[in-house]
Design a protein around this motif. Sequence first.
Motif, mmCIF file in Angstrom:
data_model
loop_
_atom_site.group_PDB
_atom_site.id
_atom_site.type_symbol
_atom_site.label_atom_id
_atom_site.label_comp_id
_atom_site.label_asym_id
_atom_site.label_seq_id
_atom_site.Cartn_x
_atom_site.Cartn_y
_atom_site.Cartn_z
ATOM 1 N N ALA A 22 0.818 -1.222 0.000
ATOM 2 C CA ALA A 22 0.000 0.000 0.000
ATOM 3 C C ALA A 22 0.850 1.269 0.000
ATOM 4 C CB ALA A 22 -0.941 -0.025 1.218
ATOM 5 N N GLY A 23 2.063 1.184 0.534
ATOM 6 C CA GLY A 23 2.908 2.374 0.645
ATOM 7 C C GLY A 23 3.262 2.997 -0.676
ATOM 8 N N ALA A 77 0.492 5.385 -1.450
ATOM 9 C CA ALA A 77 0.136 6.383 -0.411
ATOM 10 C C ALA A 77 0.221 7.803 -0.967
ATOM 11 C CB ALA A 77 1.053 6.220 0.797
ATOM 12 N N GLU A 78 1.266 8.113 -1.743
ATOM 13 C CA GLU A 78 1.440 9.487 -2.249
ATOM 14 C C GLU A 78 0.472 9.791 -3.398
ATOM 15 O OE1 GLU A 78 5.760 8.402 -1.901
ATOM 16 O OE2 GLU A 78 5.940 10.564 -2.219
ATOM 17 N N PHE A 129 -2.996 0.628 5.157
ATOM 18 C CA PHE A 129 -3.774 -0.142 6.132
ATOM 19 C C PHE A 129 -3.317 0.110 7.559
ATOM 20 C CE2 PHE A 129 -6.233 -2.532 3.188
ATOM 21 C CZ PHE A 129 -5.473 -2.530 2.028
ATOM 22 N N ARG A 130 -1.975 0.136 7.759
ATOM 23 C CA ARG A 130 -1.475 0.134 9.142
ATOM 24 C C ARG A 130 -0.730 1.410 9.512
ATOM 25 N NH1 ARG A 130 -1.421 -4.606 6.722
ATOM 26 N NH2 ARG A 130 -2.688 -6.233 7.653
ATOM 27 N N SER A 131 -0.624 2.350 8.556
ATOM 28 C CA SER A 131 -0.050 3.645 8.960
ATOM 29 C C SER A 131 -1.115 4.379 9.777
ATOM 30 C CB SER A 131 0.316 4.462 7.712
ATOM 31 O OG SER A 131 1.147 3.715 6.864
ATOM 32 N N TRP A 190 -7.285 0.098 8.607
ATOM 33 C CA TRP A 190 -7.609 -0.766 9.747
ATOM 34 C C TRP A 190 -7.786 0.003 11.041
ATOM 35 C CZ3 TRP A 190 -9.696 -3.395 6.668
ATOM 36 C CH2 TRP A 190 -9.150 -4.278 5.748
ATOM 37 N N ASN A 213 -1.473 -4.786 -3.746
ATOM 38 C CA ASN A 213 -2.481 -3.740 -3.890
ATOM 39 C C ASN A 213 -3.573 -4.166 -4.847
ATOM 40 O OD1 ASN A 213 -0.791 -2.292 -2.223
ATOM 41 N ND2 ASN A 213 0.138 -1.115 -3.895
ATOM 42 N N PHE A 260 -8.661 -12.118 4.222
ATOM 43 C CA PHE A 260 -7.861 -12.845 5.221
ATOM 44 C C PHE A 260 -8.350 -14.278 5.304
ATOM 45 C CE2 PHE A 260 -4.987 -9.892 7.049
ATOM 46 C CZ PHE A 260 -5.542 -8.657 6.768
ATOM 47 N N THR A 281 5.677 -1.896 1.915
ATOM 48 C CA THR A 281 4.830 -2.859 2.617
ATOM 49 C C THR A 281 5.351 -3.064 4.033
ATOM 50 O OG1 THR A 281 3.898 -5.112 2.596
ATOM 51 C CG2 THR A 281 6.101 -4.841 1.672
ATOM 52 N N SER A 282 4.406 -3.269 4.969
ATOM 53 C CA SER A 282 4.775 -3.363 6.388
ATOM 54 C C SER A 282 5.286 -4.747 6.757
ATOM 55 C CB SER A 282 3.547 -3.042 7.249
ATOM 56 O OG SER A 282 2.511 -3.985 6.967
ATOM 57 N N GLY A 283 5.150 -5.707 5.833
ATOM 58 C CA GLY A 283 5.624 -7.054 6.161
ATOM 59 C C GLY A 283 4.811 -7.690 7.277
ATOM 60 N N VAL A 294 1.718 -9.282 6.733
ATOM 61 C CA VAL A 294 0.789 -10.319 6.266
ATOM 62 C C VAL A 294 1.513 -11.372 5.440
ATOM 63 C CG1 VAL A 294 -1.218 -10.734 4.810
ATOM 64 C CG2 VAL A 294 -1.169 -8.740 6.289
ATOM 65 N N GLY A 310 12.586 6.236 3.143
ATOM 66 C CA GLY A 310 12.194 7.503 2.520
ATOM 67 C C GLY A 310 10.915 7.307 1.726
ATOM 68 N N LEU A 311 10.499 8.353 1.016
ATOM 69 C CA LEU A 311 9.277 8.293 0.222
ATOM 70 C C LEU A 311 9.516 7.467 -1.046
ATOM 71 C CD1 LEU A 311 8.193 12.053 0.429
ATOM 72 C CD2 LEU A 311 7.072 10.108 1.566
HETATM 73 N N1 APR Z 1 6.666 5.608 0.605
HETATM 74 C C1 APR Z 1 7.152 4.396 0.983
HETATM 75 N N2 APR Z 1 6.562 3.622 1.942
HETATM 76 C C2 APR Z 1 5.451 4.103 2.516
HETATM 77 C C3 APR Z 1 4.890 5.357 2.173
HETATM 78 C C4 APR Z 1 5.545 6.103 1.161
HETATM 79 N N3 APR Z 1 5.100 7.300 0.764
HETATM 80 N N4 APR Z 1 3.793 5.539 2.944
HETATM 81 C C5 APR Z 1 3.674 4.455 3.742
HETATM 82 N N5 APR Z 1 4.676 3.593 3.494
HETATM 83 C C6 APR Z 1 4.923 2.296 4.132
HETATM 84 C C7 APR Z 1 4.570 2.237 5.596
HETATM 85 O O1 APR Z 1 5.710 2.603 6.364
HETATM 86 C C8 APR Z 1 4.226 0.759 5.774
HETATM 87 O O2 APR Z 1 5.381 0.017 6.098
HETATM 88 O O3 APR Z 1 4.064 1.377 3.499
HETATM 89 C C9 APR Z 1 3.722 0.329 4.402
HETATM 90 C C10 APR Z 1 2.210 0.124 4.357
HETATM 91 O O4 APR Z 1 1.915 -1.003 5.163
HETATM 92 P P1 APR Z 1 0.400 -1.513 5.268
HETATM 93 O O5 APR Z 1 -0.483 -0.376 5.485
HETATM 94 O O6 APR Z 1 0.415 -2.646 6.245
HETATM 95 O O7 APR Z 1 0.074 -2.068 3.813
HETATM 96 P P2 APR Z 1 0.558 -3.444 3.188
HETATM 97 O O8 APR Z 1 1.910 -3.814 3.700
HETATM 98 O O9 APR Z 1 0.357 -3.353 1.732
HETATM 99 O O10 APR Z 1 -0.515 -4.509 3.782
HETATM 100 C C11 APR Z 1 -0.385 -5.852 3.350
HETATM 101 O O11 APR Z 1 -2.431 -6.395 4.441
HETATM 102 O O12 APR Z 1 -4.547 -5.940 5.148
HETATM 103 C C12 APR Z 1 -3.803 -6.432 4.131
HETATM 104 O O13 APR Z 1 -4.935 -6.264 2.099
HETATM 105 C C13 APR Z 1 -3.965 -5.664 2.882
HETATM 106 O O14 APR Z 1 -2.665 -6.365 0.987
HETATM 107 C C14 APR Z 1 -2.616 -5.684 2.238
HETATM 108 C C15 APR Z 1 -1.750 -6.444 3.216
#
Ligand code: APR
Length: 233
Positions: A13-14, A17-18, A24-26, A31, A92, A151, A176-178, A180, A217-218
């Motif tokens: 998802a990150g 984000a921009e 999801f978890r930021s 969530w 995504n 899930f 990704t937050s790692g 899931v 970083g971004l």
């Molecule tokens: N640039 C880089 N990384 C970013 C940015 C950005 N601009 N903004 C946020 N992030 C990072 C956050 O630091 C976080 O580590 O993106 C990550 C987003 O993590 P989650 O919200 O957990 O999303 P994701 O990892 O894709 O979730 C995995 O969980 O619930 C399910 O369906 C959902 O497929 C998804 C899975």
Amino acid sequence: MAEIERIVILTGAGISAESGIDTFRSAGGLWEQHRIEDVATPEGFARNPDLVLNFYDMRRAALADAEPNAAHMALGRLEREFAGELLLVTQNVDDLHERGGSGRVLHMHGELKSALCSACETRAPWLGTLIDRPACPVCQAPSLRPDVVWFGEMPYQMGRIYQALEACDLFVSIGTSGAVYPAAGFVQEARSHGARTLELNLEHSEGSRMFHETRLGLASRLVPEWVDEVLAG
Ligand code: APR
């Protein structure tokens, strides 16, 4: 950078984000706004389908206002200009990779712009709402649901993903937050077969310690810089 011939990229998802798409978890993420068990599980859909269908209508509407950002565009350029093998896997369900120029995207968690028939398992492109239970275009049953892996369900094309992880010489995780599995385990899978592993993320993730290198970083800055490095050879 040593000769790189086969790259596997995993995005989360990150990377969107921009572009204004909620992660999801930021802080303030999806969530925090909704309960996973209500909107992202088969049990939640059985219990209250309208709640789930409205959740996905809201996410589809958010996507209509979003544009791909520099990170998506850079991966589109990588696909066009990289001479080796490239597999782009995304968790995504948005279409920003495609709109950013990536023609071959593996959506392991499905896609917002696709519907799945619970009766005959047909997957069909679907841009509108599913709230009025439209008939499946194949079996005519009123059983279309969002084509999103919830899930507890099995993601798509796992065999193809593991094959690519075994053969790649570079695995790159972006945004990704790692949190899931099985996606969170891809870095270990690639590393155990000798690949170099690189993480591009806004902050340290649950898997950061598994990567040879983490750049914080971004994505809109880190991904174009990294693509320039790879294409410069
Ligand atoms: N640039 C880089 N990384 C970013 C940015 C950005 N601009 N903004 C946020 N992030 C990072 C956050 O630091 C976080 O580590 O993106 C990550 C987003 O993590 P989650 O919200 O957990 O999303 P994701 O990892 O894709 O979730 C995995 O969980 O619930 C399910 O369906 C959902 O497929 C998804 C899975």
